[in-house]
Write a protein that holds these residues in place. Structure first.
Motif, PDB file in Angstrom:
ATOM      1  N   TRP A 184     -11.231  -1.853  -9.660  1.00 32.26           N
ATOM      2  CA  TRP A 184     -11.400  -0.583  -8.923  1.00 32.26           C
ATOM      3  C   TRP A 184     -11.645  -0.900  -7.447  1.00 32.26           C
ATOM      4  CZ3 TRP A 184     -14.449   2.040  -5.656  1.00 32.26           C
ATOM      5  CH2 TRP A 184     -14.370   3.446  -5.614  1.00 32.26           C
ATOM      6  N   ILE A 185     -12.534  -1.856  -7.193  1.00 30.96           N
ATOM      7  CA  ILE A 185     -12.863  -2.185  -5.798  1.00 30.96           C
ATOM      8  C   ILE A 185     -11.658  -2.825  -5.100  1.00 30.96           C
ATOM      9  CG2 ILE A 185     -14.313  -3.648  -4.327  1.00 30.96           C
ATOM     10  CD1 ILE A 185     -16.589  -3.171  -6.396  1.00 30.96           C
ATOM     11  N   ALA A 186     -10.953  -3.709  -5.800  1.00 26.71           N
ATOM     12  CA  ALA A 186      -9.765  -4.331  -5.195  1.00 26.71           C
ATOM     13  C   ALA A 186      -8.725  -3.255  -4.880  1.00 26.71           C
ATOM     14  CB  ALA A 186      -9.195  -5.396  -6.129  1.00 26.71           C
ATOM     15  N   ASP A 187      -8.539  -2.311  -5.792  1.00 25.15           N
ATOM     16  CA  ASP A 187      -7.595  -1.215  -5.532  1.00 25.15           C
ATOM     17  C   ASP A 187      -8.058  -0.374  -4.334  1.00 25.15           C
ATOM     18  OD1 ASP A 187      -6.135  -2.060  -7.704  1.00 25.15           O
ATOM     19  OD2 ASP A 187      -6.893  -0.508  -9.065  1.00 25.15           O
ATOM     20  N   TYR A 188      -9.358  -0.115  -4.295  1.00 23.99           N
ATOM     21  CA  TYR A 188      -9.902   0.654  -3.174  1.00 23.99           C
ATOM     22  C   TYR A 188      -9.618  -0.060  -1.857  1.00 23.99           C
ATOM     23  CZ  TYR A 188     -13.441   2.535   0.033  1.00 23.99           C
ATOM     24  OH  TYR A 188     -14.078   3.071   1.126  1.00 23.99           O
ATOM     25  N   ARG A 189      -9.845  -1.358  -1.851  1.00 19.84           N
ATOM     26  CA  ARG A 189      -9.623  -2.114  -0.626  1.00 19.84           C
ATOM     27  C   ARG A 189      -8.130  -2.141  -0.254  1.00 19.84           C
ATOM     28  NH1 ARG A 189     -13.612  -5.552   1.076  1.00 19.84           N
ATOM     29  NH2 ARG A 189     -12.263  -7.373   1.283  1.00 19.84           N
ATOM     30  N   ASP A 190      -7.280  -2.154  -1.270  1.00 17.51           N
ATOM     31  CA  ASP A 190      -5.835  -2.098  -0.994  1.00 17.51           C
ATOM     32  C   ASP A 190      -5.423  -0.757  -0.378  1.00 17.51           C
ATOM     33  OD1 ASP A 190      -4.877  -4.601  -1.699  1.00 17.51           O
ATOM     34  OD2 ASP A 190      -4.590  -4.087  -3.811  1.00 17.51           O
ATOM     35  N   HIS A 191      -6.087   0.309  -0.802  1.00 18.02           N
ATOM     36  CA  HIS A 191      -5.617   1.656  -0.441  1.00 18.02           C
ATOM     37  C   HIS A 191      -6.576   2.413   0.455  1.00 18.02           C
ATOM     38  CE1 HIS A 191      -3.619   0.910  -4.502  1.00 18.02           C
ATOM     39  NE2 HIS A 191      -2.661   0.828  -3.595  1.00 18.02           N
ATOM     40  N   VAL A 192      -7.526   1.713   1.050  1.00 16.20           N
ATOM     41  CA  VAL A 192      -8.585   2.426   1.786  1.00 16.20           C
ATOM     42  C   VAL A 192      -8.023   3.255   2.928  1.00 16.20           C
ATOM     43  CG1 VAL A 192      -9.133   0.436   3.274  1.00 16.20           C
ATOM     44  CG2 VAL A 192     -10.892   2.152   2.798  1.00 16.20           C
ATOM     45  N   GLU A 193      -6.859   2.846   3.464  1.00 16.81           N
ATOM     46  CA  GLU A 193      -6.293   3.604   4.587  1.00 16.81           C
ATOM     47  C   GLU A 193      -5.777   4.977   4.169  1.00 16.81           C
ATOM     48  OE1 GLU A 193      -3.905   1.578   7.591  1.00 16.81           O
ATOM     49  OE2 GLU A 193      -4.318  -0.296   6.536  1.00 16.81           O
ATOM     50  N   GLN A 194      -5.624   5.179   2.846  1.00 18.68           N
ATOM     51  CA  GLN A 194      -5.112   6.473   2.401  1.00 18.68           C
ATOM     52  C   GLN A 194      -6.193   7.558   2.370  1.00 18.68           C
ATOM     53  OE1 GLN A 194      -3.201   5.687  -1.351  1.00 18.68           O
ATOM     54  NE2 GLN A 194      -1.865   4.132  -0.438  1.00 18.68           N
ATOM     55  N   TYR A 195      -7.448   7.157   2.452  1.00 14.56           N
ATOM     56  CA  TYR A 195      -8.528   8.144   2.434  1.00 14.56           C
ATOM     57  C   TYR A 195      -8.788   8.655   3.852  1.00 14.56           C
ATOM     58  CZ  TYR A 195      -9.837   6.319  -2.198  1.00 14.56           C
ATOM     59  OH  TYR A 195      -9.844   5.936  -3.508  1.00 14.56           O
ATOM     60  N   PRO A 196      -9.191   9.919   3.990  1.00 13.25           N
ATOM     61  CA  PRO A 196      -9.663  10.355   5.312  1.00 13.25           C
ATOM     62  C   PRO A 196     -10.916   9.555   5.679  1.00 13.25           C
ATOM     63  CG  PRO A 196     -10.117  12.029   3.641  1.00 13.25           C
ATOM     64  CD  PRO A 196      -9.301  10.973   2.972  1.00 13.25           C
ATOM     65  N   GLU A 223     -24.766  -1.562  -8.262  1.00 15.30           N
ATOM     66  CA  GLU A 223     -24.965  -2.302  -7.005  1.00 15.30           C
ATOM     67  C   GLU A 223     -23.630  -2.859  -6.510  1.00 15.30           C
ATOM     68  OE1 GLU A 223     -27.105  -2.587  -4.339  1.00 15.30           O
ATOM     69  OE2 GLU A 223     -28.672  -3.717  -5.395  1.00 15.30           O
ATOM     70  N   LEU A 224     -22.803  -3.319  -7.449  1.00 13.86           N
ATOM     71  CA  LEU A 224     -21.487  -3.847  -7.072  1.00 13.86           C
ATOM     72  C   LEU A 224     -20.637  -2.752  -6.429  1.00 13.86           C
ATOM     73  CD1 LEU A 224     -19.155  -5.898  -7.060  1.00 13.86           C
ATOM     74  CD2 LEU A 224     -18.779  -5.377  -9.485  1.00 13.86           C
ATOM     75  N   LEU A 225     -20.661  -1.572  -6.999  1.00 12.51           N
ATOM     76  CA  LEU A 225     -19.878  -0.473  -6.405  1.00 12.51           C
ATOM     77  C   LEU A 225     -20.406  -0.136  -5.013  1.00 12.51           C
ATOM     78  CD1 LEU A 225     -17.725   1.719  -6.571  1.00 12.51           C
ATOM     79  CD2 LEU A 225     -19.408   3.198  -7.696  1.00 12.51           C
ATOM     80  N   SER A 226     -21.721  -0.096  -4.887  1.00 10.04           N
ATOM     81  CA  SER A 226     -22.328   0.173  -3.579  1.00 10.04           C
ATOM     82  C   SER A 226     -21.864  -0.857  -2.551  1.00 10.04           C
ATOM     83  CB  SER A 226     -23.854   0.145  -3.714  1.00 10.04           C
ATOM     84  OG  SER A 226     -24.463   0.135  -2.453  1.00 10.04           O
ATOM     85  N   THR A 227     -21.839  -2.128  -2.958  1.00 16.48           N
ATOM     86  CA  THR A 227     -21.420  -3.192  -2.057  1.00 16.48           C
ATOM     87  C   THR A 227     -19.937  -3.052  -1.704  1.00 16.48           C
ATOM     88  OG1 THR A 227     -23.031  -4.618  -3.157  1.00 16.48           O
ATOM     89  CG2 THR A 227     -21.448  -5.684  -1.716  1.00 16.48           C
ATOM     90  N   GLY A 228     -19.127  -2.736  -2.702  1.00 16.61           N
ATOM     91  CA  GLY A 228     -17.695  -2.595  -2.465  1.00 16.61           C
ATOM     92  C   GLY A 228     -17.368  -1.447  -1.538  1.00 16.61           C
TER      93      GLY A 228
END
Lengths: 471, 471
Positions: A16-28, B92-97
């Motif tokens: 989930w976090i890796a996906d978030y980091r991949d797509h973070v630019e898509q969020y406002p 905590e991991l989600l918070s960090t991510g």
């Protein structure tokens, strides 16, 4: 959640976090919710029976994510960055999984010794004076924030100025403290907390570049001495919050030595630049300081919280903050051979924060850190050139590192409108300050993944917003 | 480390932590290293070039692990627990991510609103007074520790007692504070930090059960009033550190109301017990308190740091800790419709700590939490019975919750030897205190995975150590 479930959901959350980091630019970048909107989606009571983890993760997406400001977006240019990185996230994860409480050396020797060791590395890396090294009279410790570091410095200053009596007798109203008009608000907060009183705090005038004027500092101290007061604490800043102004450390330090006032240097943001040798001159004169701090959790790819606080004489700090009740006594402490970091900070408990800093230093390598910092500074210089080339805008302060302060020539209301429009677009996030009593846009570069094209695109959006404002 | 590498190493680290949790009982609970041993294995300088993550993980095993005290072992019975759990680690991991900085509502609305919401849940769950609910005059906030919560309470008390003048004029030496001889050392530290002075702190005598004597408190206050001093702050404890003694909250609260002194109740460890309705009486009288805190990071399966701090009137706290510089101004703050938690704490920055608490409450469910807490209390009662049945030992204090204080009848030196021998064995970890001026063993139950057989086995080891001592 048994351990097999932990393993399965842990993998899922990493993804989930890796996906978030991949797509973070898509969020406002800036959350678009209204006050109360998040709470209105939460149930009135917690569940009596445990819920499956996928239900929780679904609610993260549904309820939490709309209320997040994406500090980890490469289009985040607000405040100062609070960046993180893969190695930092993993270091924090390991710290959480081990779950040690490092209040004493004895309660996990590795937690204390790795922290001391990594902070000693940083002394040399940042060109800090040898007195800040643990092998000398001083040493470093990780605090949660520069606010807490400053508070510890103020408390140690209070103790030193009263010959160790303020801890027992309390503050007596005679101690004075000195900052510039540009110093971070946390120092005033610390002066209040320590019981010195905000009326005892002098805000020294700054020069045209927003740096503290040493002549005015000397005058203020002389006035206070004449009035029978006791100058106790001076804070200079390497890289102020509003404009990254650099106070003249050496000149201020000389005054502090002469006056026997505790000299604290706050390098919260700018300190990281000094991992590059060409920026060591920013620290010129810091050997005159009693204490210094900078925040790897701003610009050194280490997630909040991680402020590195150094003192030249640890005895002052420990004398100020140490209390040893029976239930914390142990052989290692009594041997005198170890550091107990509980005596270097306000709280008793502490996490194993050195792990993430160690992971970052090793995984990036020093050259890897330097490369990103230099890039950010280069982008800021280019942006400043673009601003100067656009007649609608003016620069509001020199670009010393990676912060560009500028404004539209149309006045406060126009700048406020441009800011609101840009942030509401969700495409980038900027914040503001006032300089020369004018509303000023702050474009702060330092997010881990920010590349040149993000800055260029943001500048085009700023220009478009100016066009819209004028049409 | 690119994002694909983060994903791969993240999975690996989750597995590492899951394996650690599976095998934590195989490690000696107390680290066996000598001072300096960990540092001696670390290189003198950080690497110039980045290192592969598997090299870092190998060094975790080789260098760090020998220096860890295994707080997460079910055989950890020292101090108070600092427990964690799968859902907490993942929160905590989600918070960090996400890496948000929740200093203002505007800098991530979900960070503030989830925190307010979850702390409101806890008000009802713990049987706390409605004034602590955010819909009333008060509200809750997550602090790093009970030390920091107490400091905030002391500062708000100082402000209230001086009509808001101590922030500007400083402490004036007239304010007094009251604790018992058993109160945690963090309160004295807070009184010092706030500039009241340790000489202004009265340590009130306790009764035979180590609970504060209200008659002695009233006498001390009367003496101070007669001397022209201003009683300002009283701290009572629900579950003292040495023996889990319960101060008589209602009686102390009545005195505080009459004297207009700020009443802070510290339930750091014992507060968690009140998630079980049968322990709500522990909080009898807490509606007379201005502030209250307890630590989910001790006994509620939520990793450090997570202290929940509640105030009955948030206006006092905010007035004490708020400073609003231009660079933090924003429309949401100025609307007055939101909470900015930076004004409820010492530091400016803050992590998204509510996530882990939310994950724990949802994943365990209230009944799941209650079940473990009740088990721990049951194990403590059984252990106390075993101690009482062994003529070599005596109980040193009543067992109010999950802490058993006892000692060998052979005197201080024998108890010290038994403690050292047990801890050196690595099979379990105990700590100690002094009660009735006698060296006392503290057996604190509360680690997430501790089961009855761990306690039974530990008791056999204690008996064996006593045998060895006597032979």
């Amino acid at each position: 959640m048994n351990n097999e479930e932990f393993r399965r959901w842990g993998h899922r959350l990493i993804d989930w976090i890796a996906d978030y980091r991949d797509h973070v630019e898509q969020y406002p970048v800036m959350s678009q919710v209204k006050p109360g909107e998040i709470r209105s989606m939460l149930p009135e009571k917690p569940p009596m029976q445990g819920e499956p983890f996928d239900a929780i993760l679904r609610d993260v997406d549904r309820i939490i994510m709309p209320g997040i400001m994406h500090w980890q977006s490469p289009n985040f240019f607000g405040f100062f960055p609070s960046n993180n990185s893969g190695p930092s996230i993993l270091g924090e994860l390991l710290s959480t999984g081990l779950g040690v409480q490092g209040m004493l050396w004895a309660t996990s020797p590795a937690c204390t010794e790795l922290e001391t060791h990594v902070l000693d590395w940083l002394v040399e890396l940042l060109g800090l004076p040898p007195a800040f090294h643990s092998s000398s009279t001083g040493g470093g410790v990780i605090q949660d924030s520069a606010s807490s570091a400053a508070l510890c410095a103020i408390l140690a200053a209070r103790e030193r100025s009263t010959g160790g009596r303020s801890n027992s007798l309390g503050a007596d109203g005679s101690l004075t403290a000195y900052i510039s008009t540009q110093t971070h608000s946390s120092i005033e907060k610390g002066v209040r907390i320590a019981g010195l009183g905000a009326d005892q705090l002098r805000q020294i005038e700054v020069d045209a570049n927003y740096a503290m004027r040493p002549d005015r500092l000397a005058e203020a101290i002389a006035l206070d001495r004449a009035a029978g007061l006791r100058p106790c604490f001076v804070c200079a800043t390497v890289g102020t919050t509003s404009s990254t102004a650099i106070d003249p450390i050496r000149e201020i330090g000389r005054i502090c030595r002469k006056e026997n006032a505790w000299f604290h240097v706050d390098g919260a943001m700018a300190g990281t630049a000094t991992i590059c040798p060409e920026f060591h001159p920013l620290h010129d004169g810091v050997e005159l300081a009693e204490s210094y701090c900078f925040n790897p959790h701003k610009w050194m790819f280490t997630n909040f919280d991680c402020d590195c606080f150094f003192v030249a004489d640890r005895a002052h700090l420990i004398r100020t903050l140490s209390i040893l009740p029976e239930y914390l006594r142990n052989r290692a402490t009594e041997s005198g051979a170890v550091i107990d970091y509980r005596d270097w900070q306000v709280p008793l408990g502490r996490r194993f924060r050195a792990l993430k800093l160690w992971f970052v230093l090793r995984s990036f390598g020093i050259e890897g850190l330097r490369q990103r910092v230099r890039q950010h500074i280069q982008y800021a210089r280019e942006l400043a050139d673009w601003v100067k080339a656009d007649p609608r805008f003016e620069m509001a302060a020199p670009v010393t590192l990676a912060l560009v302060c500028f404004r539209h020539r149309g006045g406060d209301a126009v700048n406020q409108k441009i800011l609101d429009q840009l942030n509401a677009s969700g495409k980038l996030y900027l914040s503001h300050t006032r300089l020369d009593d004018k509303f000023t846009l702050r474009f702060s570069i330092g997010q881990t993944e920010t590349q040149r094209h993000h800055v260029a695109q943001a500048w085009r959006q700023i220009q478009d917003a100016a066009d819209a404002e004028m049409s």
